[in-house]
Design a protein around this motif. Sequence first.
Motif, PDB file in Angstrom:
ATOM      1  N   THR A 154       7.328  15.729  -7.742  1.00 30.03           N
ATOM      2  CA  THR A 154       7.324  14.600  -6.807  1.00 30.03           C
ATOM      3  C   THR A 154       5.908  14.145  -6.499  1.00 30.03           C
ATOM      4  O   THR A 154       5.620  12.941  -6.451  1.00 30.03           O
ATOM      5  CB  THR A 154       8.043  14.989  -5.501  1.00 30.03           C
ATOM      6  OG1 THR A 154       9.387  15.353  -5.789  1.00 30.03           O
ATOM      7  CG2 THR A 154       8.030  13.828  -4.510  1.00 30.03           C
ATOM      8  N   LEU A 157       4.705  12.141  -9.471  1.00 34.28           N
ATOM      9  CA  LEU A 157       5.375  10.863  -9.680  1.00 34.28           C
ATOM     10  C   LEU A 157       5.054   9.835  -8.609  1.00 34.28           C
ATOM     11  O   LEU A 157       5.012   8.631  -8.899  1.00 34.28           O
ATOM     12  CB  LEU A 157       6.894  11.073  -9.757  1.00 34.28           C
ATOM     13  CG  LEU A 157       7.393  11.905 -10.953  1.00 34.28           C
ATOM     14  CD1 LEU A 157       8.909  12.048 -10.901  1.00 34.28           C
ATOM     15  CD2 LEU A 157       6.966  11.261 -12.274  1.00 34.28           C
ATOM     16  N   ASN A 158       4.827  10.284  -7.370  1.00 34.90           N
ATOM     17  CA  ASN A 158       4.543   9.307  -6.310  1.00 34.90           C
ATOM     18  C   ASN A 158       3.056   8.958  -6.196  1.00 34.90           C
ATOM     19  O   ASN A 158       2.651   8.205  -5.312  1.00 34.90           O
ATOM     20  CB  ASN A 158       5.076   9.796  -4.954  1.00 34.90           C
ATOM     21  CG  ASN A 158       4.345  11.028  -4.427  1.00 34.90           C
ATOM     22  OD1 ASN A 158       3.290  11.411  -4.919  1.00 34.90           O
ATOM     23  ND2 ASN A 158       4.920  11.654  -3.409  1.00 34.90           N
ATOM     24  N   GLY A 159       2.236   9.496  -7.116  1.00 32.21           N
ATOM     25  CA  GLY A 159       0.815   9.146  -7.130  1.00 32.21           C
ATOM     26  C   GLY A 159      -0.038   9.953  -6.184  1.00 32.21           C
ATOM     27  O   GLY A 159      -1.256   9.747  -6.110  1.00 32.21           O
ATOM     28  N   GLN A 160       0.574  10.882  -5.431  1.00 33.52           N
ATOM     29  CA  GLN A 160      -0.219  11.709  -4.525  1.00 33.52           C
ATOM     30  C   GLN A 160      -1.229  12.548  -5.301  1.00 33.52           C
ATOM     31  O   GLN A 160      -2.333  12.827  -4.827  1.00 33.52           O
ATOM     32  CB  GLN A 160       0.703  12.612  -3.705  1.00 33.52           C
ATOM     33  CG  GLN A 160      -0.023  13.421  -2.629  1.00 33.52           C
ATOM     34  CD  GLN A 160       0.936  14.240  -1.782  1.00 33.52           C
ATOM     35  OE1 GLN A 160       2.158  14.013  -1.814  1.00 33.52           O
ATOM     36  NE2 GLN A 160       0.418  15.174  -1.018  1.00 33.52           N
ATOM     37  N   SER A 216      -3.057  12.490  -9.113  1.00 32.42           N
ATOM     38  CA  SER A 216      -3.230  11.706 -10.334  1.00 32.42           C
ATOM     39  C   SER A 216      -4.098  12.491 -11.314  1.00 32.42           C
ATOM     40  O   SER A 216      -4.606  13.565 -11.004  1.00 32.42           O
ATOM     41  CB  SER A 216      -3.887  10.358 -10.019  1.00 32.42           C
ATOM     42  OG  SER A 216      -5.245  10.547  -9.656  1.00 32.42           O
TER      43      SER A 216
END
Length: 381
Positions: free
Chosen positions: A25, A28-31, A33
Amino acid sequence: MNTRGKLVVRILAGIGALLSLYLLTMKLNGQISSISGCGSGGGCANVLGSRWSQFFGIPVSAFSSALYLTILGLTFRFNATLARSASILLFGAAAWFMGLQFFYLKTFCPWCLATHLTGILTATALLLHHGDEKKKSSIHQWTVGLGGIAILVAGQLFGPVPDTHLITEEKQPSEPKETSQAETGERMVSFPNSETAVPLKDLPHIGPIDAPHVLIKYFDYTCNSCRDMHGDLGKLQASYPEEITVVYLPVPLNRSCNPHLSSRVKDHEGACELARLSLAVWKTNPELWEQVHNGLFSRPVLSPAIARGHIEQRVDKVQLEEALKDPWIAERLTSNMKTYQTMVIATDRMPKLVMEGGSVMHGISRTTEDFVKTIREKLKL
């Protein structure tokens, strides 16, 4: 598999699946990179942002989630071949990723380590609790398990590597409040999201003052990624010595002088003192600044005391002390930090390299060759 064994494996595999899904998660949510640089939120950002967190562009946490869920399924419909193959794969994957953290990345993500330790425990439970279905391991089971490990390692070593830098477009000032170049005859430099411009001669820089292209690097002397880009920029300027000038603006990653850092950023010891020393040398003797600047990027990171000792061998001690008291240093750092703060929305990663037209490179490229190619294409050299 007996009832007790099923319960133990279900608990461990469930924990492993939850940990893997949590890491997935964040990816995928960019937290988290793949941007490589300093100013991250610690070990997890560095580990999960590395090339080793992906397999052909897919987060490895997606594969581990699927593996743990498969093992959960095996507790309801047991298959000895799949169970032993999964155990071998779990052992091997845990060893591979823990080894990367300890010996290569030399930084640690507690969530990742917890996932790998859970994998070892799950694999052990699978091997110990087969009950009446225990049989000798077959060559087929070892082939599947070791084959999976070999594919994982080979894919990460030789497969595609994700980009480790990000390029964004920032707002450029339309009408700088400062006097224009045409009015003064001086080369002026403007900054992203700012309506001010400063004479190039007043800013620490390397390269000819009349170079067609001016880049602005925001950096920290204690940042390893900033040090790596320093070498990349050296290669770029060696290739285009008359075409590029780089302005160097220090932004210390330490709250004792930089109040704009987010809570995710870890303080870098000595960052403020090294930045002040560099600017003091520029103010005192610009001709010596490039030599001092290169020295401050030496490995390992110099302590402020050692750095000052080296500088005082080149710069008059009294002059350096007076320059350190100059209000210009605090003003310059404040201006650097405020401008830098407008660029962290995309990512906290440092260094940040500002190019013409408002393009900003965040982080560093995978290789020096990639960096030179990227800048060459952006500047149309």
